[in-house]
Design a protein around this motif. Structure first.
Motif, PDB file in Angstrom:
ATOM      1  N   PRO A 365      19.767  26.162 -25.435  1.00 25.43           N
ATOM      2  CA  PRO A 365      18.636  26.103 -24.716  1.00 25.43           C
ATOM      3  C   PRO A 365      17.822  27.458 -24.832  1.00 25.43           C
ATOM      4  O   PRO A 365      16.524  27.426 -24.520  1.00 25.43           O
ATOM      5  N   TYR A 366      18.402  28.342 -25.485  1.00 26.51           N
ATOM      6  CA  TYR A 366      17.451  29.727 -25.730  1.00 26.51           C
ATOM      7  C   TYR A 366      17.259  30.053 -27.372  1.00 26.51           C
ATOM      8  O   TYR A 366      16.792  31.073 -27.449  1.00 26.51           O
ATOM      9  N   LYS A 367      17.362  28.805 -27.819  1.00 23.24           N
ATOM     10  CA  LYS A 367      17.160  29.094 -29.353  1.00 23.24           C
ATOM     11  C   LYS A 367      15.702  29.469 -29.516  1.00 23.24           C
ATOM     12  O   LYS A 367      15.740  30.520 -30.566  1.00 23.24           O
ATOM     13  N   GLU A 368      14.720  29.356 -28.984  1.00 27.97           N
ATOM     14  CA  GLU A 368      13.379  29.766 -29.423  1.00 27.97           C
ATOM     15  C   GLU A 368      13.434  31.347 -29.211  1.00 27.97           C
ATOM     16  O   GLU A 368      12.378  32.058 -29.518  1.00 27.97           O
ATOM     17  N   ARG A 369      14.158  31.846 -28.172  1.00 36.55           N
ATOM     18  CA  ARG A 369      14.226  33.468 -28.019  1.00 36.55           C
ATOM     19  C   ARG A 369      14.817  34.273 -29.069  1.00 36.55           C
ATOM     20  O   ARG A 369      15.030  35.476 -28.952  1.00 36.55           O
ATOM     21  N   ILE A 370      15.616  33.495 -29.945  1.00 36.67           N
ATOM     22  CA  ILE A 370      16.432  34.248 -30.902  1.00 36.67           C
ATOM     23  C   ILE A 370      15.559  34.756 -31.941  1.00 36.67           C
ATOM     24  O   ILE A 370      14.493  34.331 -32.519  1.00 36.67           O
ATOM     25  N   ASP A 371      15.718  36.103 -32.188  1.00 38.92           N
ATOM     26  CA  ASP A 371      14.868  37.018 -33.127  1.00 38.92           C
ATOM     27  C   ASP A 371      15.895  37.227 -34.333  1.00 38.92           C
ATOM     28  O   ASP A 371      16.760  38.190 -34.341  1.00 38.92           O
ATOM     29  N   THR A 372      15.880  36.594 -35.321  1.00 36.51           N
ATOM     30  CA  THR A 372      16.970  36.709 -36.364  1.00 36.51           C
ATOM     31  C   THR A 372      17.015  37.917 -37.042  1.00 36.51           C
ATOM     32  O   THR A 372      18.018  38.487 -37.902  1.00 36.51           O
ATOM     33  N   LYS A 373      15.698  38.765 -36.967  1.00 37.58           N
ATOM     34  CA  LYS A 373      15.647  40.015 -37.597  1.00 37.58           C
ATOM     35  C   LYS A 373      16.676  40.902 -36.995  1.00 37.58           C
ATOM     36  O   LYS A 373      17.034  42.085 -37.495  1.00 37.58           O
ATOM     37  N   LYS A 374      17.099  40.752 -35.715  1.00 39.11           N
ATOM     38  CA  LYS A 374      17.869  41.690 -35.324  1.00 39.11           C
ATOM     39  C   LYS A 374      19.481  41.601 -35.516  1.00 39.11           C
ATOM     40  O   LYS A 374      20.309  42.246 -34.925  1.00 39.11           O
ATOM     41  N   ILE A 375      19.827  40.332 -36.332  1.00 29.75           N
ATOM     42  CA  ILE A 375      21.096  40.109 -36.597  1.00 29.75           C
ATOM     43  C   ILE A 375      21.544  40.726 -37.782  1.00 29.75           C
ATOM     44  O   ILE A 375      22.833  41.249 -37.650  1.00 29.75           O
ATOM     45  N   LEU A 376      20.807  41.109 -38.602  1.00 25.14           N
ATOM     46  CA  LEU A 376      21.232  41.623 -40.026  1.00 25.14           C
ATOM     47  C   LEU A 376      21.371  43.083 -39.855  1.00 25.14           C
ATOM     48  O   LEU A 376      20.837  43.537 -38.962  1.00 25.14           O
ATOM     49  N   PRO A 377      22.576  43.785 -40.491  1.00 27.34           N
ATOM     50  CA  PRO A 377      23.032  45.213 -40.236  1.00 27.34           C
ATOM     51  C   PRO A 377      21.645  46.096 -40.481  1.00 27.34           C
ATOM     52  O   PRO A 377      20.989  46.072 -41.547  1.00 27.34           O
ATOM     53  N   ARG A 378      21.398  46.793 -39.508  1.00 28.62           N
ATOM     54  CA  ARG A 378      20.452  47.874 -39.327  1.00 28.62           C
ATOM     55  C   ARG A 378      21.215  49.203 -39.393  1.00 28.62           C
ATOM     56  O   ARG A 378      20.285  50.376 -39.789  1.00 28.62           O
ATOM     57  N   VAL A 379      22.372  49.311 -39.235  1.00 26.29           N
ATOM     58  CA  VAL A 379      23.199  50.581 -39.198  1.00 26.29           C
ATOM     59  C   VAL A 379      24.207  50.541 -40.122  1.00 26.29           C
ATOM     60  O   VAL A 379      25.016  49.437 -40.493  1.00 26.29           O
ATOM     61  N   ARG A 380      24.360  51.674 -41.166  1.00 27.22           N
ATOM     62  CA  ARG A 380      25.231  51.822 -42.022  1.00 27.22           C
ATOM     63  C   ARG A 380      26.307  52.932 -41.862  1.00 27.22           C
ATOM     64  O   ARG A 380      25.892  54.042 -41.510  1.00 27.22           O
ATOM     65  N   TRP A 381      27.494  52.830 -41.901  1.00 24.12           N
ATOM     66  CA  TRP A 381      28.579  53.817 -42.049  1.00 24.12           C
ATOM     67  C   TRP A 381      28.307  54.737 -43.440  1.00 24.12           C
ATOM     68  O   TRP A 381      28.728  54.342 -44.383  1.00 24.12           O
ATOM     69  N   LYS A 382      27.678  56.089 -43.243  1.00 20.61           N
ATOM     70  CA  LYS A 382      27.227  56.468 -44.598  1.00 20.61           C
ATOM     71  C   LYS A 382      28.292  57.554 -44.889  1.00 20.61           C
ATOM     72  O   LYS A 382      28.785  58.358 -43.909  1.00 20.61           O
TER      73      LYS A 382
END
Ligand SMILES: NC(=O)c1ccc[n+]([C@@H]2O[C@H](COP(=O)([O-])OP(=O)(O)OC[C@H]3O[C@@H](n4cnc5c(N)ncnc54)[C@H](O)[C@@H]3O)[C@@H](O)[C@H]2O)c1
Length: 382
Positions: A365-382
């Motif tokens: 029921p919350y499908k329209e609220r999903i922001d797929t950009k938030k799921i891919l890794p934004r933080v890396r262990w450098k």
């Protein structure tokens, strides 16, 4: 029992508060909304709306007749916690109040510093509040299976006997955490052990694996009582990310080879474990360590399961391996002992296909609220 829940607005804290209040315990929660603040700062808001703690407590009271006392405050401030102890005189404290996201702790210096200071100060303050104001109080502390890392030998339940040059001694099982957040949990355990052996505190340290699920007897009473559900790369667990990707119609992103094995448990089992620990307290002068999970599986096995169940429900679920943002073993031995909580009476809830389907149904029921950009890794262990 009079129970103080530190971190009572959180994913685990709120359902724990409801479950214990529903069973007749006298429950008080404290939280400073750190999770909500950090989620906003990193654009990682929860999928479903969560009313504030006062509103949730009022909603729960009308749905169940049970009371939850609410205090908004920072437990990393000793005077705040001391004041609560003087007023409430807890017999048990469940300590969830930490910054729990490994990726958040790896963003940079500020985030590492916040995680270290917040988590260690919350634990130190709790220890001192107990010493000064409630010396008999049982501390139930949430640690993590991530403290142990992935050693090439069996993981024992907290302790290991070492024989060295013909002599024997029992030590804390060696820890080798894979993020700064997990390292703060190792430091918490050491801090607790120092105060237990020196001042005779009673402590249970629960080495918990990743928890999944939204459904509990109490949260099912009203959709507004659901715990927070984060699906982004920073605060979302791998289970949450996969479920949301399946619903959103984007591939499930497996980090690297996907052979990372962890011990998981259902939210309902966290509630059981915490209550079992609380009602069977550790002795004075005992640091009791229990490994808290019910089953182990690899990331690939999890992805296959979500894919199979999602496809049976008519979703088109794909799986894709991506470059691993973390520094971790992607194929390894993993055999942790976990008999202590079963011995106390834990009745496990395993991740069946029906449970996976139930979680997908709750997210749809919350499908329209999903922001797929938030799921891919934004933080890396450098
Ligand atoms: N959720 C899991 O899968 C999991 C697995 C292993 C261990 N744990 C541990 O369980 C505990 C709870 O995890 P969660 O998933 O519910 O996280 P969460 O972030 O949803 O909950 C933690 C709560 O503590 C609060 N908090 C943090 N610092 C505080 C402070 N200084 N004063 C007052 N409140 C403060 C936050 O605002 C938040 O509401 C954490 O210690 C975490 O390390 C969780």
């Amino acid at each position: 029992m009079r129970v103080l829940i530190m971190g009572g607005d959180g994913y685990l804290g709120w359902p724990t508060a409801m479950a214990l209040a529903a069973k007749g315990h006298d429950v008080h929660v404290v939280d400073n909304y750190l999770r909500r603040t950090l989620a906003q700062q990193t654009q990682s808001e929860a999928l479903m709306p969560n009313p504030n703690l006062h509103d949730r407590a009022a909603l729960f009271r009308s749905a169940s007749d049970a009371e939850i006392g609410v205090h908004i405050g920072d437990v990393a401030n000793y005077r705040t916690l001391e004041h609560i102890f003087q007023e409430f005189q807890p017999e048990a404290v469940v300590h969830y109040a930490e910054q729990p996201a490994a990726p958040y702790s790896m963003i940079g210096f500020e985030q590492a510093s916040l995680t270290l200071n917040n988590n260690l100060n919350a634990t130190l303050n709790l220890i001192w509040a107990v010493l000064e104001h409630a010396p008999d109080c049982h501390i139930v502390k949430l640690g993590t299976m991530g403290e142990y890392g992935t050693p090439n030998i069996d993981i024992e339940e907290g302790w290991i006997e070492v024989e060295h040059k013909g002599r024997k001694e029992t030590f804390l099982y060696p820890r080798a955490a894979g993020s700064l957040y997990h390292t703060t949990k190792v430091l918490d355990t050491d801090l607790l052990w120092f105060y237990v052996r020196t001042y005779g505190l009673r402590v249970t340290d629960l080495m918990q694996g990743p928890v999944y699920g939204l459904s509990t007897d109490e949260s099912d009473l009203d959709g507004r009582l659901l715990p927070n559900f984060h699906y982004d790369d920073i605060f979302g667990t791998v289970v949450n990310r996969f479920l949301v990707q399946a619903v959103a119609g984007v591939p499930l992103t497996v980090y690297g080879k996907g052979g990372q094995v962890r011990g998981y448990l259902n939210l309902r089992d966290t509630l059981q474990c915490v209550e079992l620990a609380m009602t069977h307290p550790a002795e004075k002068g005992q640091l009791r360590i229990l490994n808290q999970f019910t089953e182990t599986f690899s990331v690939n096995e999890l992805a296959e399961r979500v894919q199979r169940v999602g496809n049976e429900m008519g979703l088109d679920v794909q799986v894709q391996s991506i470059d691993n943002p973390r520094k971790e073993k992607e194929e390894h031995y993993y055999n942790p002992v976990h008999s202590g909580l079963l011995d106390l009476g834990l009745q496990p809830t395993y991740m069946t296909d029906a449970i996976v389907a139930g979680m997908l149904e709750q997210i749809l029921p919350y499908k329209e609220r999903i922001d797929t950009k938030k799921i891919l890794p934004r933080v890396r262990w450098k």
